[in-house]
Each structure stands twice: as C-alpha cells, then as structure tokens.
Design an enzyme around this catalytic site. Structure first.
Site, PDB file in Angstrom:
ATOM      1  N   ASP A  49      -0.644   5.160  30.102  1.00 20.83           N
ATOM      2  CA  ASP A  49       0.275   5.198  28.971  1.00 20.83           C
ATOM      3  C   ASP A  49       1.635   4.628  29.375  1.00 20.83           C
ATOM      4  OD1 ASP A  49       1.174   6.292  26.271  1.00 20.83           O
ATOM      5  OD2 ASP A  49       2.484   7.402  27.622  1.00 20.83           O
ATOM      6  N   GLU A 121      -6.199   3.457  27.891  1.00 14.53           N
ATOM      7  CA  GLU A 121      -5.049   3.697  28.765  1.00 14.53           C
ATOM      8  C   GLU A 121      -5.504   3.991  30.195  1.00 14.53           C
ATOM      9  OE1 GLU A 121      -1.950   5.526  25.427  1.00 14.53           O
ATOM     10  OE2 GLU A 121      -3.099   6.879  26.716  1.00 14.53           O
TER      11      GLU A 121
END
Length: 228
Positions: A49, A121
């Site tokens: 992320d 991610e």
C-alpha cells in the site's frame, strides 16, 4: 524452488521474474489459508500500500506541476483505491492463482474486490522486496498505464456528481439500497443499488458499502451521460 505452470504464467503476465519466488507465493496466500508454516500476505499488503502510494504521489506530482494539493488529492485517491487495485488484479488474472481457504473459495473469493485489491498490493510489495523500489515503481506505472493519464475523469466523486446531475433536472437526490450482503463477517461483500426518482438504476458490488455506492453511482452516471 520449483513453481507450477500457473504461477510461472502469472509471472509472465505480471512482467517480473522473482529471484526469490517464495515472496510471490506469500503474496498470493490469503489469511484464510495462512498458518505458522505458511505465512499469509497481510504484512506484504501493508508494505505494498505504501509503495503504491509513493509511486502514484510521485507520478502525479511531476505530471502536473501546476496542480494544487486540492487537485492532486482526489486523483491520488482514485489511483490507489481498492477498486482500482482490484481492476488491475483482474487485468493480470491474479485471482486465478490466489491461495485461499475452502470457505473463501466457496464464497467466490477469487472475484471479491477487497480481496483482489489487497492481493495486488501484496504482489507490489513482493516485487519491491525482491528487486527494489525502482523495479516496483516501473511495474506499477506499467500496469496502471492509461489509468494515470485518465485520472482526472476517475477522480470525480461519483455520488456527488450523480446528485448534481439529478438536481440540475429537478429530481430529488438518488437513493441507495443494500440489496445483498455476502461473505463472512470479517470480509463482507455488499451489492448496492442506486436509483433515481425517474426510474434509472444501476447496481455494483464491493467489499465496503461506500465503495459499492461509488461504483454504482459511477456506472449510472456514465450511462446517463452517454445517453445524452
């Protein structure tokens, strides 16, 4: 480490050959099947992320040097949101190689937006740990591709835009209804319907109500604008 043909094919679609393929396997392992001997991808998701965020912040910062923070922020949010990550995941067939527990497989985990976005991610983080930031950044920019150039359109808040569309035509604000809720309590999947007083409606499914509402509003707004 010997890898299956499906994982090898996925690496080809991803565009990165791992020096440490165990990183990719971890990135593909959902918490529903993780164990002490088979670590899941949650820590990688946390890192990925941040790698994605820095990559997009840098790309937007240098792409439009005249843009204010207020202009950059919604563009950034559009590029890093879970729906966008899940869309990229579908583009490279990530769902086909996810390692899931039986309950997740039975509930359609390979198609869940939140699960796909998280896994995307995690894969970004695996590339970062395997080969460094520049390689991970290049991979993200390649996979996100035209989404970055078209982000101004995607950055619009769809619910607000749809409400403005309705009000401009003398209609009351759109209504949103949860028509279905699937999945376990820790990973629910919502199907939301947005409807105008004039009868037009669209549905969308996502791992959070807000995401599903935005997706439904975006879909209906696109249909309405294309019809005019």
């Amino acid at each position: 480490m010997k890898l299956g043909a499906d994982i090898t094919a996925f690496m080809d679609r991803l565009g990165h050959r791992f020096a440490k393929p165990e990183l990719l396997l971890r990135a593909l392992t959902h918490s529903s099947i993780g164990s002490a001997t088979r670590p899941d991808n949650q820590r990688l998701e946390f890192l990925g992320d941040r790698v994605l965020g820095l990559t997009m912040a840098e790309a937007l910062f240098f792409a439009d040097r005249a843009a204010s923070e207020g202009q950059l922020a919604p563009r950034f949010n559009a590029l890093v949101r879970k729906e966008t990550c899940a869309d990229v995941a579908r583009q490279i067939g990530l769902g086909d190689v996810l390692k899931l527990g039986r309950s997740e497989m039975m509930s359609g985990g390979r198609r869940k937006e939140a699960l796909l976005g998280d896994a995307m991610e995690s894969v970004i983080a695996a590339v970062y740990v395997d080969a460094g930031f520049e390689v991970a950044k290049a991979l993200v920019l390649r996979l996100w591709g035209e989404r970055i150039d078209q982000v101004e359109e995607d950055a619009r808040d769809a619910k607000t835009a749809l409400q403005e569309w309705a009000q401009a035509r003398g209609l009351p604000p759109p209504g949103y209804e949860t028509v279905k809720r699937d999945g376990p309590d820790h990973a629910p999947i919502f199907t939301i319907e947005v409807r105008l007083a004039s009868g037009e409606a669209e549905r969308a499914t996502a791992g959070a109500k807000r995401q599903a509402e935005q997706a439904a509003a975006r879909s209906l707004l696109t249909r309405l604008e294309n019809a005019t």
